[in-house]
Scaffold this motif. Sequence first.
Motif, PDB file in Angstrom:
ATOM      1  N   VAL A 112       0.872  -1.170   0.000  1.00  0.00           N
ATOM      2  CA  VAL A 112       0.000   0.000   0.000  1.00  0.00           C
ATOM      3  C   VAL A 112       0.908   1.218   0.000  1.00  0.00           C
ATOM      4  O   VAL A 112       2.142   1.079   0.013  1.00  0.00           O
ATOM      5  N   ILE A 113       0.348   2.427  -0.042  1.00  0.00           N
ATOM      6  CA  ILE A 113       1.159   3.639   0.041  1.00  0.00           C
ATOM      7  C   ILE A 113       0.769   4.469   1.255  1.00  0.00           C
ATOM      8  O   ILE A 113      -0.395   4.464   1.673  1.00  0.00           O
ATOM      9  N   PHE A 114       1.757   5.149   1.821  1.00  0.00           N
ATOM     10  CA  PHE A 114       1.564   6.070   2.934  1.00  0.00           C
ATOM     11  C   PHE A 114       2.362   7.345   2.662  1.00  0.00           C
ATOM     12  O   PHE A 114       3.314   7.324   1.867  1.00  0.00           O
ATOM     13  N   PRO A 115       2.011   8.441   3.328  1.00  0.00           N
ATOM     14  CA  PRO A 115       2.832   9.655   3.208  1.00  0.00           C
ATOM     15  C   PRO A 115       4.271   9.378   3.617  1.00  0.00           C
ATOM     16  O   PRO A 115       4.527   8.705   4.619  1.00  0.00           O
ATOM     17  N   ALA A 116       5.214   9.919   2.837  1.00  0.00           N
ATOM     18  CA  ALA A 116       6.633   9.637   3.076  1.00  0.00           C
ATOM     19  C   ALA A 116       7.389  10.819   3.667  1.00  0.00           C
ATOM     20  O   ALA A 116       8.552  10.673   4.052  1.00  0.00           O
ATOM     21  N   ASN A 117       6.755  11.981   3.729  1.00  0.00           N
ATOM     22  CA  ASN A 117       7.442  13.154   4.270  1.00  0.00           C
ATOM     23  C   ASN A 117       7.439  13.121   5.795  1.00  0.00           C
ATOM     24  O   ASN A 117       6.417  12.854   6.427  1.00  0.00           O
ATOM     25  N   ARG A 118       8.598  13.368   6.385  1.00  0.00           N
ATOM     26  CA  ARG A 118       8.681  13.434   7.842  1.00  0.00           C
ATOM     27  C   ARG A 118       8.238  14.817   8.312  1.00  0.00           C
ATOM     28  O   ARG A 118       8.574  15.835   7.709  1.00  0.00           O
ATOM     29  N   ILE A 119       7.473  14.842   9.394  1.00  0.00           N
ATOM     30  CA  ILE A 119       6.960  16.085   9.955  1.00  0.00           C
ATOM     31  C   ILE A 119       7.565  16.280  11.345  1.00  0.00           C
ATOM     32  O   ILE A 119       7.490  15.388  12.193  1.00  0.00           O
ATOM     33  N   THR A 124       7.621   8.536  10.150  1.00  0.00           N
ATOM     34  CA  THR A 124       6.477   8.396   9.257  1.00  0.00           C
ATOM     35  C   THR A 124       5.606   7.245   9.767  1.00  0.00           C
ATOM     36  O   THR A 124       5.998   6.498  10.671  1.00  0.00           O
ATOM     37  N   ILE A 125       4.434   7.078   9.188  1.00  0.00           N
ATOM     38  CA  ILE A 125       3.563   5.962   9.567  1.00  0.00           C
ATOM     39  C   ILE A 125       4.247   4.636   9.260  1.00  0.00           C
ATOM     40  O   ILE A 125       4.231   3.703  10.074  1.00  0.00           O
ATOM     41  N   ASN A 126       4.858   4.559   8.098  1.00  0.00           N
ATOM     42  CA  ASN A 126       5.598   3.362   7.718  1.00  0.00           C
ATOM     43  C   ASN A 126       6.666   3.039   8.757  1.00  0.00           C
ATOM     44  O   ASN A 126       6.834   1.888   9.175  1.00  0.00           O
ATOM     45  N   GLY A 127       7.387   4.069   9.187  1.00  0.00           N
ATOM     46  CA  GLY A 127       8.464   3.860  10.147  1.00  0.00           C
ATOM     47  C   GLY A 127       7.974   3.469  11.530  1.00  0.00           C
ATOM     48  O   GLY A 127       8.476   2.506  12.127  1.00  0.00           O
ATOM     49  N   ILE A 128       6.981   4.183  12.049  1.00  0.00           N
ATOM     50  CA  ILE A 128       6.565   3.957  13.437  1.00  0.00           C
ATOM     51  C   ILE A 128       5.852   2.628  13.606  1.00  0.00           C
ATOM     52  O   ILE A 128       5.995   1.952  14.628  1.00  0.00           O
ATOM     53  N   ARG A 129       5.105   2.200  12.608  1.00  0.00           N
ATOM     54  CA  ARG A 129       4.365   0.952  12.777  1.00  0.00           C
ATOM     55  C   ARG A 129       5.300  -0.259  12.772  1.00  0.00           C
ATOM     56  O   ARG A 129       4.947  -1.323  13.256  1.00  0.00           O
ATOM     57  N   GLY A 130       6.526  -0.059  12.260  1.00  0.00           N
ATOM     58  CA  GLY A 130       7.494  -1.141  12.268  1.00  0.00           C
ATOM     59  C   GLY A 130       8.214  -1.288  13.594  1.00  0.00           C
ATOM     60  O   GLY A 130       8.682  -2.387  13.930  1.00  0.00           O
ATOM     61  N   ILE A 131       8.286  -0.201  14.369  1.00  0.00           N
ATOM     62  CA  ILE A 131       9.039  -0.248  15.624  1.00  0.00           C
ATOM     63  C   ILE A 131       8.153  -0.203  16.865  1.00  0.00           C
ATOM     64  O   ILE A 131       8.622  -0.519  17.957  1.00  0.00           O
ATOM     65  N   ASP A 132       6.898   0.174  16.715  1.00  0.00           N
ATOM     66  CA  ASP A 132       6.012   0.203  17.879  1.00  0.00           C
ATOM     67  C   ASP A 132       5.757  -1.222  18.356  1.00  0.00           C
ATOM     68  O   ASP A 132       5.294  -2.072  17.586  1.00  0.00           O
ATOM     69  N   SER A 133       6.025  -1.484  19.612  1.00  0.00           N
ATOM     70  CA  SER A 133       5.945  -2.845  20.155  1.00  0.00           C
ATOM     71  C   SER A 133       4.519  -3.375  20.235  1.00  0.00           C
ATOM     72  O   SER A 133       4.310  -4.565  20.492  1.00  0.00           O
ATOM     73  N   GLN A 134       3.523  -2.517  20.023  1.00  0.00           N
ATOM     74  CA  GLN A 134       2.138  -2.979  20.010  1.00  0.00           C
ATOM     75  C   GLN A 134       1.644  -3.271  18.591  1.00  0.00           C
ATOM     76  O   GLN A 134       0.526  -3.763  18.421  1.00  0.00           O
ATOM     77  N   ILE A 135       2.502  -2.967  17.593  1.00  0.00           N
ATOM     78  CA  ILE A 135       2.137  -3.162  16.190  1.00  0.00           C
ATOM     79  C   ILE A 135       3.090  -4.128  15.500  1.00  0.00           C
ATOM     80  O   ILE A 135       2.661  -5.094  14.855  1.00  0.00           O
ATOM     81  N   TYR A 136       4.387  -3.854  15.579  1.00  0.00           N
ATOM     82  CA  TYR A 136       5.436  -4.657  14.944  1.00  0.00           C
ATOM     83  C   TYR A 136       5.088  -5.058  13.512  1.00  0.00           C
ATOM     84  O   TYR A 136       5.111  -6.233  13.145  1.00  0.00           O
ATOM     85  N   ASP A 162      -2.549  11.628  13.386  1.00  0.00           N
ATOM     86  CA  ASP A 162      -2.932  13.045  13.454  1.00  0.00           C
ATOM     87  C   ASP A 162      -2.007  13.911  12.601  1.00  0.00           C
ATOM     88  O   ASP A 162      -2.459  14.856  11.953  1.00  0.00           O
ATOM     89  N   ARG A 163      -0.720  13.598  12.620  1.00  0.00           N
ATOM     90  CA  ARG A 163       0.239  14.403  11.853  1.00  0.00           C
ATOM     91  C   ARG A 163      -0.044  14.345  10.356  1.00  0.00           C
ATOM     92  O   ARG A 163       0.284  15.268   9.617  1.00  0.00           O
ATOM     93  N   TYR A 164      -0.646  13.232   9.927  1.00  0.00           N
ATOM     94  CA  TYR A 164      -0.935  13.048   8.505  1.00  0.00           C
ATOM     95  C   TYR A 164      -2.440  13.107   8.239  1.00  0.00           C
ATOM     96  O   TYR A 164      -2.940  12.480   7.305  1.00  0.00           O
ATOM     97  N   SER A 165      -3.145  13.888   9.044  1.00  0.00           N
ATOM     98  CA  SER A 165      -4.604  13.956   8.912  1.00  0.00           C
ATOM     99  C   SER A 165      -5.027  14.452   7.531  1.00  0.00           C
ATOM    100  O   SER A 165      -6.065  14.030   7.001  1.00  0.00           O
ATOM    101  N   SER A 166      -4.236  15.343   6.907  1.00  0.00           N
ATOM    102  CA  SER A 166      -4.610  15.864   5.584  1.00  0.00           C
ATOM    103  C   SER A 166      -4.680  14.752   4.550  1.00  0.00           C
ATOM    104  O   SER A 166      -5.477  14.816   3.603  1.00  0.00           O
ATOM    105  N   PHE A 167      -3.859  13.714   4.720  1.00  0.00           N
ATOM    106  CA  PHE A 167      -3.907  12.563   3.819  1.00  0.00           C
ATOM    107  C   PHE A 167      -5.140  11.712   4.084  1.00  0.00           C
ATOM    108  O   PHE A 167      -5.905  11.403   3.165  1.00  0.00           O
ATOM    109  N   PHE A 168      -5.377  11.351   5.333  1.00  0.00           N
ATOM    110  CA  PHE A 168      -6.490  10.450   5.647  1.00  0.00           C
ATOM    111  C   PHE A 168      -7.843  11.111   5.424  1.00  0.00           C
ATOM    112  O   PHE A 168      -8.822  10.425   5.085  1.00  0.00           O
TER     113      PHE A 168
END
Length: 247
Positions: A112-119, A124-136, A162-168
């Motif tokens: 799938v695609i997600f926003p790639a710009n860091r704020i 990014t969503i891609n990055g955090i969902r890979g390291i969050d221990s509740q998501i992995y 929330d940071r990427y609310s304009s996308f969602f």
Amino acid sequence: MLSMIDTAFKMYSDTSDKKDPDTYSRTLCDYHLLLWSKPLPNGVMFKLTMKQKAPYYLYHSSDLGDFRLASDNIIHTYSRWKRKSMVEIINQIPKNDIDIFFDLASTIGGYVIFPANRIDRKPTINGIRGIDSQIYDRFDLTLECIRRWYNGKESPLSTHLDRYSSFFLLFKDFRGYLEYFLLDDLVDTDSGNVRFWLPFSDFGKTSPLPANVDEYKIYMKNVLKFTKSRNLRITEWAKLNFDQRIN
């Protein structure tokens, strides 16, 4: 007339030197461009353009906003993880089964695609969902976070979404997001609830990773079923929409 999407194509096939297909597969980026450059739920065209050289990204710029979008592999076999508990589990699964699983995860149904710009230098969503221990990297759990976000409820990814609310907000609501990205098979039609790949009570109460071989087999079975279903959905959507464009 055949569609322009080959759901059997493995994205690592055109990615050299073992680089990440999300960034270096031209075919994958082409497929994302074909699939997701289309009208939004409100009828406005979300036209995407592609960076022509690797690393590949997609762009959109209009009154809707400016977006840089990147591919994210949403199907994970965990077969390359170094975590001891996962290595022990994977070592008990036949290699052929893992190879079949990995190959299917590498088809377009697994992306799938997600926003790639860091704020604000935050992940990014891609990055955090890979390291969050509740998501992995579990996309079913990621989708549950997205569902809760649209419903105004908290989740481990709330602040990041929330940071990427304009996308969602482009997709109006959770149903709009699901249908746009052809993710319908991961949600129960009647209840609107996510079909989790492993038993789930709530975040923080169950581990996102399979605890043993039996759980891994359940996880693998459910993920394979979803990916095959999504590939079929993509094929049918592509046939209908590409035939209309050509004819």
